[in-house]
Design a protein around this motif. Sequence first.
Motif, PDB file in Angstrom:
ATOM      1  N   ALA A 112       0.813  -1.211   0.000  1.00 15.97           N
ATOM      2  CA  ALA A 112       0.000   0.000   0.000  1.00 15.97           C
ATOM      3  C   ALA A 112       0.850   1.265   0.000  1.00 15.97           C
ATOM      4  CB  ALA A 112      -0.926   0.003   1.207  1.00 15.97           C
ATOM      5  N   ALA A 113       2.104   1.161   0.478  1.00 19.84           N
ATOM      6  CA  ALA A 113       2.968   2.332   0.528  1.00 19.84           C
ATOM      7  C   ALA A 113       3.417   2.783  -0.852  1.00 19.84           C
ATOM      8  CB  ALA A 113       4.197   2.034   1.395  1.00 19.84           C
ATOM      9  N   ASP A 114       3.302   1.907  -1.843  1.00 17.55           N
ATOM     10  CA  ASP A 114       3.645   2.278  -3.215  1.00 17.55           C
ATOM     11  C   ASP A 114       2.561   3.214  -3.745  1.00 17.55           C
ATOM     12  OD1 ASP A 114       4.184   2.494  -5.898  1.00 17.55           O
ATOM     13  OD2 ASP A 114       4.254   0.340  -6.284  1.00 17.55           O
ATOM     14  N   PRO A 115       2.907   4.470  -4.085  1.00 14.86           N
ATOM     15  CA  PRO A 115       1.866   5.415  -4.525  1.00 14.86           C
ATOM     16  C   PRO A 115       1.169   5.005  -5.806  1.00 14.86           C
ATOM     17  CG  PRO A 115       4.071   6.323  -4.899  1.00 14.86           C
ATOM     18  CD  PRO A 115       4.243   5.087  -4.068  1.00 14.86           C
ATOM     19  N   THR A 116       1.780   4.096  -6.579  1.00 15.21           N
ATOM     20  CA  THR A 116       1.142   3.640  -7.821  1.00 15.21           C
ATOM     21  C   THR A 116       0.283   2.394  -7.612  1.00 15.21           C
ATOM     22  OG1 THR A 116       3.014   2.227  -8.462  1.00 15.21           O
ATOM     23  CG2 THR A 116       3.099   4.544  -9.135  1.00 15.21           C
ATOM     24  N   SER A 117       0.301   1.851  -6.402  1.00  7.30           N
ATOM     25  CA  SER A 117      -0.439   0.616  -6.140  1.00  7.30           C
ATOM     26  C   SER A 117      -1.922   0.902  -5.928  1.00  7.30           C
ATOM     27  CB  SER A 117       0.113  -0.076  -4.893  1.00  7.30           C
ATOM     28  OG  SER A 117      -0.720  -1.153  -4.503  1.00  7.30           O
ATOM     29  N   PRO A 118      -2.794   0.071  -6.488  1.00  7.42           N
ATOM     30  CA  PRO A 118      -4.225   0.230  -6.219  1.00  7.42           C
ATOM     31  C   PRO A 118      -4.572  -0.050  -4.757  1.00  7.42           C
ATOM     32  CG  PRO A 118      -3.819  -1.776  -7.468  1.00  7.42           C
ATOM     33  CD  PRO A 118      -2.531  -1.020  -7.434  1.00  7.42           C
ATOM     34  N   LEU A 119      -3.640  -0.665  -4.028  1.00 11.17           N
ATOM     35  CA  LEU A 119      -3.875  -0.922  -2.613  1.00 11.17           C
ATOM     36  C   LEU A 119      -3.597   0.298  -1.740  1.00 11.17           C
ATOM     37  CD1 LEU A 119      -2.320  -4.490  -2.215  1.00 11.17           C
ATOM     38  CD2 LEU A 119      -4.644  -3.837  -2.850  1.00 11.17           C
ATOM     39  N   SER A 120      -3.017   1.344  -2.317  1.00 11.39           N
ATOM     40  CA  SER A 120      -2.771   2.564  -1.558  1.00 11.39           C
ATOM     41  C   SER A 120      -4.082   3.138  -1.056  1.00 11.39           C
ATOM     42  CB  SER A 120      -2.067   3.599  -2.440  1.00 11.39           C
ATOM     43  OG  SER A 120      -2.087   4.881  -1.835  1.00 11.39           O
ATOM     44  N   PRO A 121      -4.126   3.614   0.183  1.00  6.97           N
ATOM     45  CA  PRO A 121      -5.375   4.219   0.683  1.00  6.97           C
ATOM     46  C   PRO A 121      -5.765   5.478  -0.075  1.00  6.97           C
ATOM     47  CG  PRO A 121      -3.567   4.557   2.230  1.00  6.97           C
ATOM     48  CD  PRO A 121      -3.074   3.584   1.201  1.00  6.97           C
ATOM     49  N   PHE A 122      -4.840   6.018  -0.874  1.00  5.55           N
ATOM     50  CA  PHE A 122      -5.115   7.226  -1.644  1.00  5.55           C
ATOM     51  C   PHE A 122      -5.485   6.930  -3.092  1.00  5.55           C
ATOM     52  CE2 PHE A 122      -2.183   8.322   1.760  1.00  5.55           C
ATOM     53  CZ  PHE A 122      -2.794   9.430   2.326  1.00  5.55           C
ATOM     54  N   SER A 123      -5.516   5.653  -3.471  1.00 12.63           N
ATOM     55  CA  SER A 123      -5.763   5.286  -4.861  1.00 12.63           C
ATOM     56  C   SER A 123      -7.240   5.442  -5.231  1.00 12.63           C
ATOM     57  CB  SER A 123      -5.335   3.838  -5.116  1.00 12.63           C
ATOM     58  OG  SER A 123      -6.217   2.934  -4.468  1.00 12.63           O
ATOM     59  N   HIS A 124      -7.479   5.462  -6.535  1.00 12.37           N
ATOM     60  CA  HIS A 124      -8.856   5.513  -7.030  1.00 12.37           C
ATOM     61  C   HIS A 124      -9.625   4.270  -6.594  1.00 12.37           C
ATOM     62  CE1 HIS A 124     -12.258   5.983  -9.751  1.00 12.37           C
ATOM     63  NE2 HIS A 124     -12.029   4.768 -10.209  1.00 12.37           N
ATOM     64  N   GLN A 125      -8.958   3.118  -6.617  1.00 12.18           N
ATOM     65  CA  GLN A 125      -9.622   1.867  -6.259  1.00 12.18           C
ATOM     66  C   GLN A 125     -10.032   1.843  -4.784  1.00 12.18           C
ATOM     67  OE1 GLN A 125      -6.885   2.273  -7.963  1.00 12.18           O
ATOM     68  NE2 GLN A 125      -6.734   0.852  -9.700  1.00 12.18           N
ATOM     69  N   SER A 126      -9.296   2.563  -3.954  1.00 11.88           N
ATOM     70  CA  SER A 126      -9.590   2.580  -2.515  1.00 11.88           C
ATOM     71  C   SER A 126     -10.598   3.660  -2.133  1.00 11.88           C
ATOM     72  CB  SER A 126      -8.301   2.794  -1.711  1.00 11.88           C
ATOM     73  OG  SER A 126      -7.394   1.724  -1.909  1.00 11.88           O
ATOM     74  N   ALA A 127     -11.119   4.375  -3.128  1.00  9.69           N
ATOM     75  CA  ALA A 127     -12.020   5.501  -2.843  1.00  9.69           C
ATOM     76  C   ALA A 127     -13.233   5.113  -1.999  1.00  9.69           C
ATOM     77  CB  ALA A 127     -12.454   6.164  -4.138  1.00  9.69           C
ATOM     78  N   ALA A 154     -16.095  21.971   7.036  1.00 17.41           N
ATOM     79  CA  ALA A 154     -16.201  21.245   5.773  1.00 17.41           C
ATOM     80  C   ALA A 154     -14.953  20.408   5.493  1.00 17.41           C
ATOM     81  CB  ALA A 154     -16.434  22.224   4.626  1.00 17.41           C
ATOM     82  N   GLU A 155     -13.801  20.917   5.907  1.00 19.06           N
ATOM     83  CA  GLU A 155     -12.544  20.218   5.623  1.00 19.06           C
ATOM     84  C   GLU A 155     -12.109  19.279   6.737  1.00 19.06           C
ATOM     85  OE1 GLU A 155     -11.022  20.358   2.838  1.00 19.06           O
ATOM     86  OE2 GLU A 155     -11.945  22.109   1.883  1.00 19.06           O
ATOM     87  N   LEU A 156     -12.662  19.467   7.923  1.00 22.19           N
ATOM     88  CA  LEU A 156     -12.180  18.740   9.094  1.00 22.19           C
ATOM     89  C   LEU A 156     -12.264  17.214   8.962  1.00 22.19           C
ATOM     90  CD1 LEU A 156     -10.878  19.145  11.808  1.00 22.19           C
ATOM     91  CD2 LEU A 156     -13.160  19.415  12.832  1.00 22.19           C
ATOM     92  N   PRO A 157     -13.337  16.641   8.435  1.00 21.56           N
ATOM     93  CA  PRO A 157     -13.368  15.173   8.310  1.00 21.56           C
ATOM     94  C   PRO A 157     -12.212  14.613   7.489  1.00 21.56           C
ATOM     95  CG  PRO A 157     -15.570  16.067   8.031  1.00 21.56           C
ATOM     96  CD  PRO A 157     -14.642  17.241   8.047  1.00 21.56           C
ATOM     97  N   ASP A 158     -11.864  15.287   6.393  1.00 27.40           N
ATOM     98  CA  ASP A 158     -10.735  14.826   5.585  1.00 27.40           C
ATOM     99  C   ASP A 158      -9.419  14.959   6.342  1.00 27.40           C
ATOM    100  OD1 ASP A 158     -12.112  14.071   3.213  1.00 27.40           O
ATOM    101  OD2 ASP A 158     -12.346  16.169   2.695  1.00 27.40           O
ATOM    102  N   LEU A 159      -9.279  16.041   7.095  1.00 25.87           N
ATOM    103  CA  LEU A 159      -8.054  16.238   7.872  1.00 25.87           C
ATOM    104  C   LEU A 159      -7.948  15.190   8.982  1.00 25.87           C
ATOM    105  CD1 LEU A 159      -8.112  20.141   8.168  1.00 25.87           C
ATOM    106  CD2 LEU A 159      -6.710  18.736   6.637  1.00 25.87           C
ATOM    107  N   LEU A 160      -9.073  14.863   9.593  1.00 23.27           N
ATOM    108  CA  LEU A 160      -9.063  13.823  10.629  1.00 23.27           C
ATOM    109  C   LEU A 160      -8.750  12.461  10.034  1.00 23.27           C
ATOM    110  CD1 LEU A 160     -12.156  14.927  12.763  1.00 23.27           C
ATOM    111  CD2 LEU A 160      -9.733  15.138  13.374  1.00 23.27           C
ATOM    112  N   TRP A 161      -9.206  12.211   8.814  1.00 21.21           N
ATOM    113  CA  TRP A 161      -8.880  10.941   8.156  1.00 21.21           C
ATOM    114  C   TRP A 161      -7.376  10.848   7.915  1.00 21.21           C
ATOM    115  CZ3 TRP A 161      -6.709   9.733   3.375  1.00 21.21           C
ATOM    116  CH2 TRP A 161      -6.724   8.361   3.048  1.00 21.21           C
TER     117      TRP A 161
END
Length: 222
Positions: A112-127, A154-161
Amino acid sequence: MPEKRTAKAELTRSGIVDAAMRLFREGGYDGTTMRAIADEAGVSLGSAYYYFSGKEELVQAFYDQIQVEHATAAEPAYGSPVFADRLRGVMEAFVDVAEPFHDFGGQFFKNAADPTSPLSPFSHQSAPARQASTDLFRRAVDGSDLKVSPALRAELPDLLWLLHMGVVLFWVHDDSEGQRRTRTLVAGLVPLVDRSVRLTRLPVVRGLVDDGLGLVRQLRGA
C-alpha cells in the motif's frame, strides 16, 4: 457484478475473502496465489475470478469489510455530544476491529505504501473504503459540541482521516501487546486535537487557519 447479489453468491464471495485473509496471514500477500485462495475457499479458480479479478480486488473487499466493522464498532461513540469522546471512540474502534489482522498489517502496508499501487489508501480503487472511513469522522464532527468556522468544518473530516492514516502507520509498527502503545497514542492525541481545533475560533489563530485551508484546497486542485 449486479448490485443485488443472491444470498448464496454473497456467501461464496465472503468465503473467498475469508480464505484469502487466512492465506495472506499464513504465507504473506506476495506468496499467495489465486489458485491457492480458490482451493482454500473450496471453489474453482474460474469461480474465484468470477467474483474477483485478482488479489488486489480481494484486498479492496477486505478494506470494505473492515470499514463496515469499524462503523459498527464506532456507533456507541456517537451517543455522546462531546467531540473528544466521539473522536476517541472512532479511533479506538479501529484498533479493536483491526487487532486480529495486525500480524500481517505490515505486509499490506509494504504494497500500500507504493503510490502507484491500487492498494494505496489514496488510490482511485480505494475511494469507497476511504470515503466510508472519512464519513465516520464526519459523523464525529456533525452533531457534536464542536464550534468552528463553516470552512474548517467542511474540511475537518478529511483532515481527521489523514490523522487517522498516521495512527494506522504507527499501529502497523506497534509490536506491544494488544497494540497498547497505539491506544496510548490515541488517548493522548485526541485532547490535543480537540483543544487545537477549538482554538481556531480565536481571532489571532483564524488567519492562520484560513491560510492553511487555502493551501489544502490548492493542493487538492493541483
